[in-house]
Design a protein around this motif. Structure first.
Motif, short mmCIF file in Angstrom:
data_model
loop_
_atom_site.label_atom_id
_atom_site.label_comp_id
_atom_site.label_asym_id
_atom_site.label_seq_id
_atom_site.Cartn_x
_atom_site.Cartn_y
_atom_site.Cartn_z
N TYR A 91 3.69 8.18 2.82
CA TYR A 91 4.13 7.17 2.27
C TYR A 91 2.53 7.26 2.14
CZ TYR A 91 5.10 2.01 1.27
OH TYR A 91 6.03 1.11 0.83
N ASP A 92 2.07 5.77 1.40
CA ASP A 92 1.27 5.46 0.82
C ASP A 92 1.32 3.95 0.64
OD1 ASP A 92 -1.24 5.17 1.01
OD2 ASP A 92 -1.53 6.17 -1.67
N GLY A 93 2.07 3.39 0.34
CA GLY A 93 2.51 2.10 0.76
C GLY A 93 3.51 1.48 -1.35
N ASP A 94 3.18 0.65 -1.14
CA ASP A 94 4.21 0.32 -3.15
C ASP A 94 5.08 1.23 -3.26
OD1 ASP A 94 3.80 -1.21 -4.89
OD2 ASP A 94 2.48 0.58 -6.10
N ASP A 95 5.80 1.77 -2.45
CA ASP A 95 7.09 2.51 -2.13
C ASP A 95 6.50 4.02 -3.59
OD1 ASP A 95 8.82 0.27 -1.71
OD2 ASP A 95 8.28 -0.71 -3.59
N THR A 96 6.06 4.11 -2.90
CA THR A 96 4.83 5.52 -3.42
C THR A 96 4.68 6.25 -2.29
OG1 THR A 96 4.19 4.44 -5.06
CG2 THR A 96 3.29 6.18 -4.28
N TRP A 97 5.25 7.55 -2.25
CA TRP A 97 5.16 9.02 -1.43
C TRP A 97 4.12 9.99 -2.03
CZ3 TRP A 97 8.45 5.67 -0.22
CH2 TRP A 97 9.68 5.50 1.03
N ARG A 98 3.29 10.68 -1.24
CA ARG A 98 2.67 11.68 -2.11
C ARG A 98 2.65 12.86 -1.16
NH1 ARG A 98 -0.23 8.74 -5.69
NH2 ARG A 98 -0.72 6.58 -4.75
N LEU A 99 2.39 13.88 -2.11
CA LEU A 99 1.96 15.65 -1.86
C LEU A 99 1.17 15.72 -2.35
CD1 LEU A 99 4.04 18.14 -3.25
CD2 LEU A 99 4.62 16.05 -3.44
N TYR A 100 0.07 16.69 -0.81
CA TYR A 100 -1.09 17.50 -0.82
C TYR A 100 -1.15 18.11 -0.95
CZ TYR A 100 -3.53 12.69 -1.06
OH TYR A 100 -4.40 11.21 -0.98
N PHE A 179 -17.91 2.10 6.47
CA PHE A 179 -18.46 2.72 5.38
C PHE A 179 -17.58 1.56 4.01
CE2 PHE A 179 -18.65 6.56 7.68
CZ PHE A 179 -19.37 7.20 6.92
N GLY A 180 -16.95 0.29 4.66
CA GLY A 180 -16.16 -0.37 3.55
C GLY A 180 -14.83 0.24 3.14
N ALA A 181 -14.25 -0.34 2.32
CA ALA A 181 -12.57 -0.42 1.73
C ALA A 181 -13.17 -0.01 0.54
CB ALA A 181 -12.19 -1.01 1.97
N ASP A 182 -14.66 -0.63 -0.79
CA ASP A 182 -14.50 -0.46 -1.79
C ASP A 182 -14.38 1.65 -1.87
OD1 ASP A 182 -15.79 0.44 -4.24
OD2 ASP A 182 -16.69 -1.71 -4.08
N LEU A 183 -13.57 2.22 -2.24
CA LEU A 183 -13.95 3.53 -2.74
C LEU A 183 -15.03 3.69 -3.44
CD1 LEU A 183 -10.24 4.34 -2.66
CD2 LEU A 183 -11.58 4.63 -1.10
N GLU A 184 -15.83 2.98 -4.69
CA GLU A 184 -17.21 3.76 -5.25
C GLU A 184 -18.46 4.14 -4.28
OE1 GLU A 184 -17.66 1.74 -8.46
OE2 GLU A 184 -15.90 2.78 -9.62
N GLN A 185 -18.06 2.86 -3.37
CA GLN A 185 -18.86 2.34 -2.61
C GLN A 185 -18.58 3.64 -0.77
OE1 GLN A 185 -22.03 0.62 -2.24
NE2 GLN A 185 -21.07 0.23 -4.47
N VAL A 186 -17.09 3.99 -0.54
CA VAL A 186 -17.11 4.37 0.42
C VAL A 186 -17.86 6.22 0.24
CG1 VAL A 186 -15.69 5.61 1.64
CG2 VAL A 186 -15.33 4.24 1.36
N GLU A 187 -17.50 6.28 -1.20
CA GLU A 187 -18.66 7.70 -2.34
C GLU A 187 -19.64 7.80 -1.94
OE1 GLU A 187 -17.38 10.00 -6.00
OE2 GLU A 187 -16.59 8.53 -6.13
N PRO A 229 0.14 3.67 10.53
CA PRO A 229 -1.18 3.90 9.72
C PRO A 229 -1.30 3.23 8.71
CG PRO A 229 0.47 6.69 9.47
CD PRO A 229 1.60 4.63 10.35
N ASP A 230 -2.35 3.04 8.95
CA ASP A 230 -2.68 2.45 7.44
C ASP A 230 -3.34 2.92 6.41
OD1 ASP A 230 -4.44 0.25 5.73
OD2 ASP A 230 -5.19 -0.78 7.44
N PRO A 231 -3.24 2.64 5.18
CA PRO A 231 -2.40 4.11 4.14
C PRO A 231 -4.25 3.59 3.97
CG PRO A 231 -1.07 3.40 3.46
CD PRO A 231 -0.94 2.69 5.46
N ALA A 232 -4.46 2.11 3.64
CA ALA A 232 -6.33 1.53 3.16
C ALA A 232 -7.66 3.11 4.15
CB ALA A 232 -6.20 0.19 3.82
N ALA A 233 -7.14 2.86 5.64
CA ALA A 233 -8.00 3.97 6.44
C ALA A 233 -8.33 5.61 5.88
CB ALA A 233 -7.16 3.41 7.83
N PHE A 234 -6.39 5.81 5.56
CA PHE A 234 -6.81 7.11 4.96
C PHE A 234 -7.76 7.05 4.00
CE2 PHE A 234 -4.08 7.12 8.53
CZ PHE A 234 -4.08 8.44 8.91
N ARG A 235 -7.42 6.52 3.02
CA ARG A 235 -8.25 6.52 1.47
C ARG A 235 -9.23 6.38 2.17
NH1 ARG A 235 -4.47 1.82 0.01
NH2 ARG A 235 -2.65 2.58 -0.60
#
Length: 532
Positions: A91-100, A179-187, A229-235
C-alpha cells in the motif's frame, strides 16, 4: 454484491461500504470490467532490461481493514525455466497498491496477482526482459562460500565482489531524514553521496533509517505514535537505492541504532518483532525486496537492547517474505541461514562475533575470522572511520587495513567519517588505487585462495587454475614470486598502492620462480594474469 439505487450509489464487498462521486465512478468502472471479462483486468506486456525495476499500480476503494495488512501477492513465472518469484503488493497511500519486479533472467516473465480484495485479485501481465547494455549496472549481491558475489549479466553469472561500505557524515547525509522529502533533491543528494564515495575509493553508500520507517523525520520511537510504515520514508529510501544502483553503486542500510537514543523498535506497539515491526518487515520485503542494490544490518550496540534469538527471528521473517534475497547482518551476532553475513563487533565485547579490542589487530586475525565459517561472507561492521580514537586508522593504517582485508580472502569493511572526524583523507588516491586495482579491473575472483607460501613476506591470492595471482608486500624493494605451477607464461603488472593508480609493466613471466626488484621502496601489488 453491487446495488445501484437511483442517485445514491452504495457498493459492498465483504461488508465494506463506499460512497462519494469518485467511488461511484470507480464502481461503475468495475462493473464495466466485470462485463468485459478477464482481459480488461490485465496489465498487458512490457519490455525491460536486466536489473531494471518495474512498477504497476492499482487503485482500490473496497478494503475495510488496515490497508498495510491487506493480503495481496503476485507470482512471476519465467517462461523458459518455470522459475517462480513470489512477492507481496504494498500500500502506497491514496488508495493505491503497487507491485515491483526486477528481472534476473532474460526472456518472458508472466505474472498473476492473488488477494481476497477483488480489485487486487486475478490481475495478469508479462514482462520481456532483455540484456542490460550498461555493464556498469549489476544485479543482486549474494555470496559463494565466504566470498561476496555480484550478479553480472544474469543471476547465474557471478563475479567476486569486495564489500566496503562508506560513511561521510562530514559533508553528506547518512540518516534518511537528512535527505529531505523532495525526491528531486533526494536524487541529487544520493548522486553526490556516490560521487564522493567513488572519489575516496568506495561504491557502497551508508544510510541509517531508525524510526523514519514509521514517521519520516523522526528517529526516536518515543517521538511518534505511528503503527504503520510511512510511504513517504520509503519513497525517499527507494529513490536513494535506485539512483545509486543505476549509477553502478550500492547502499548499505542500518535499520536501527541503539536504545540509549531510542533509535530502536522497542517502543513501538509489540516491541521487537511484535505486530508493528512485523508489519514493517513485510512492507520492507514487498517494497524494497524486488530492488537490487542494497544490503541491511539491524543496527549497532545490539548487545545492549536485543539478543541473538530476536535477531534470527528478524532475519528469518524477512528472508521468508523476500521474493529476491538480500544479504542481512546483525553486528556481533551469528545469524543462521545462507543469505546472512557474519558481522563483527570491533571492541572485543562478550558477543559471538568480535575482533580484538579496536581490531582487527593484523592480517592473521582477519584470515582466522574468514576461516571460522567458509559458508558465509564476513564483515567488519564496526565503523573504521579515519583516525577513530583507539584504532590504528591514519592514512597508512586505513589503506593497509583495506588491503589486508582483501588479501585475507575478501573480508568486508566499513570506512569513512563521523561528523567530528578529521577530514578529508589526506591521500584519497591511495584508496582509489585499491578500488581501481580490484573493482575496475575485476581482479577479485571467486576461486581465489590464500597462497602465501608462493612468496616471502608477501600476502598472496591465487586462483585454483593457477592462471591468476595477486602478490602484495608492504615497505619492500623486491617481491619473490613462485609461479612454477602456472600452465603457461602470463603477463604481469605492478602498482604502487600508495600512489594514484598507475601500472608498471613487468612483462611476460614464465612458469618458474621470479624476483622482481621494485623501482623504489613502497607497498606494492602485482597482478599476474592473462586478463591484464
Amino acid at each position: 454484491m453491487v446495488v445501484v439505487p437511483s442517485l445514491d450509489l452504495i457498493v459492498s464487498w465483504n461488508d465494506a461500504k463506499i460512497r462519494s462521486a469518485e467511488m461511484e465512478n470507480h464502481a461503475l468502472n468495475l462493473l464495466v470490467e466485470a462485463a468485459a471479462g478477464s482481459e480488461s483486468r490485465g496489465f498487458g506486456d512490457r519490455m525491460a532490461v536486466m536489473w531494471e525495476p518495474m512498477e504497476w499500480s492499482i487503485k482500490v476503494l473496497t478494503y475495510s481493514e488496515n490497508p498495510f495488512d491487506v493480503p495481496a501477492t503476485v507470482t512471476f513465472t519465467h517462461a523458459g525455466t518455470g522459475q517462480e518469484r513470489r512477492t507481496e503488493m504494498f500500500y502506497d497511500g491514496d488508495d493505491t497498491w503497487r507491485l515491483y519486479f526486477t528481472g534476473t533472467r532474460a526472456g518472458e516473465w508472466a505474472f498473476e496477482t492473488s488477494s481476497n480484495v477483488p480489485e487486487l485479485n486475478g490481475r495478469t501481465g508479462a514482462v520481456n526482459v532483455a540484456a542490460n547494455p550498461n555493464r556498469n549496472v549489476k544485479g543482486f549481491l549474494t555470496h559463494v562460500g565466504n566470498k561476496y558475489a555480484i550478479q553480472v549479466t544474469d543471476e547465474a553469472d557471478l563475479q567476486g565482489y569486495l564489500f566496503n561500505a562508506y560513511m561521510s557524515r562530514v559533508k553528506h547525509p547518512a540518516f534518511l531524514d537528512e535527505f529531505g522529502a523532495d525526491l528531486e533533491q533526494v536524487e541529487a543528494k544520493a548522486t553526490a553521496c556516490l560521487k564522493h564515495a567513488l572519489a575516496n575509493g568506495f561504491e557502497i553508500v551508508f544510510v541509517h533509517v531508525n524510526n523514519n520507517w514509521f514517521k519520516f523525520g523522526v528517529r526516536e520511537h518515543n517521538k511518534h505514535d505511528s503503527e504503520n510504515p510511512d510511504p513517504a520514508a520509503f519513497r525517499v529510501l527507494e529513490t536513494i537505492i535506485k539512483t545509486i544502483h543505476s549509477a553502478g553503486g550500492r547502499v548499505h542500510i542500518w535499520a536501527w541504532g541503539d536504545e540509549s537514543r531510542r533509535w530502536t523498535p522497542r517502543g513501538v506497539p509489540g516491541g521487537i518483532n511484535g505486530r508493528t515491526e512485523r508489519r514493517l518487515q513485510r512492507y520492507i520485503a514487498a517494497r524494497l525486496g524486488p530492488l537490487p542494490g542494497w544490503t541491511m544490518g539491524y543496527g549497532f550496540d545490539l548487545h545492549e537492547w536485543t539478543n541473538t534469538e530476536q535477531l534470527n527471528s528478524w532475519a528469518e521473517y524477512l528472508h521468508k517474505h523476500f521474493g529476491w534475497q538480500h544479504l542481512l547482518c546483525a553486528r556481533g551476532h551469528l545469524l543462521e541461514g545462507p543469505f546472512n553475513v557474519n558481522s563483527y563487533d570491533g571492541f572485543g565485547r562478550n558477543v559471538a562475533l568480535t575482533t580484538t579490542a579496536h581490531g582487527p589487530a593484523d592480517y592473521e586475525e582477519i584470515a582466522d575470522d574468514m576461516d571460522t565459517d567458509l559458508t558465509r561472507p564476513h564483515l567488519y561492521e564496526e565503523r573504521h572511520s579515519y583516525k577513530r580514537e583507539g584504532f590504528k586508522l591514519d592514512m597508512d593504517g586505513t589503506r593497509r587495513l583495506l588491503w589486508a582485508e582483501t588479501m585475507a580472502g575478501g573480508m568486508g569493511g566499513f570506512f569513512g567519517f563521523y561528523p567530528d572526524s578529521p577530514y578529508p583523507y589526506p591521500n584519497p588516491e591511495q584508496l582509489r588505487t585499491h578500488y581501481r586495482f580490484w573493482h575496475t579491473n575485476g581482479r577479485f575472483r571467486l576461486d581465489m585462495q590464500r597462497a602465501n607460501h608462493l612468496g616471502e613476506g608477501s600476502y598472496i591470492l591465487a586462483a585454483r587454475s593457477k592462471e591468476c595471482f595477486i602478490f602484495y608486500k608492504e615497505n619492500t624493494q623486491s617481491i619473490r614470486m613462485d609461479l612454477s605451477g602456472m600452465p603457461a607464461a602470463q603477463p604481469a603488472v605492478a602498482v604502487d598502492t600508495k600512489k594514484e593508480y598507475k601500472e608498471v609493466k613487468i612483462g611476460m613471466l614464465s612458469a618458474t620462480e621470479h624476483v622482481w626488484t621494485t623501482p623504489y621502496r613502497s607497498d606494492w601489488a602485482i597482478a599476474v594474469s592473462g586478463g591484464d
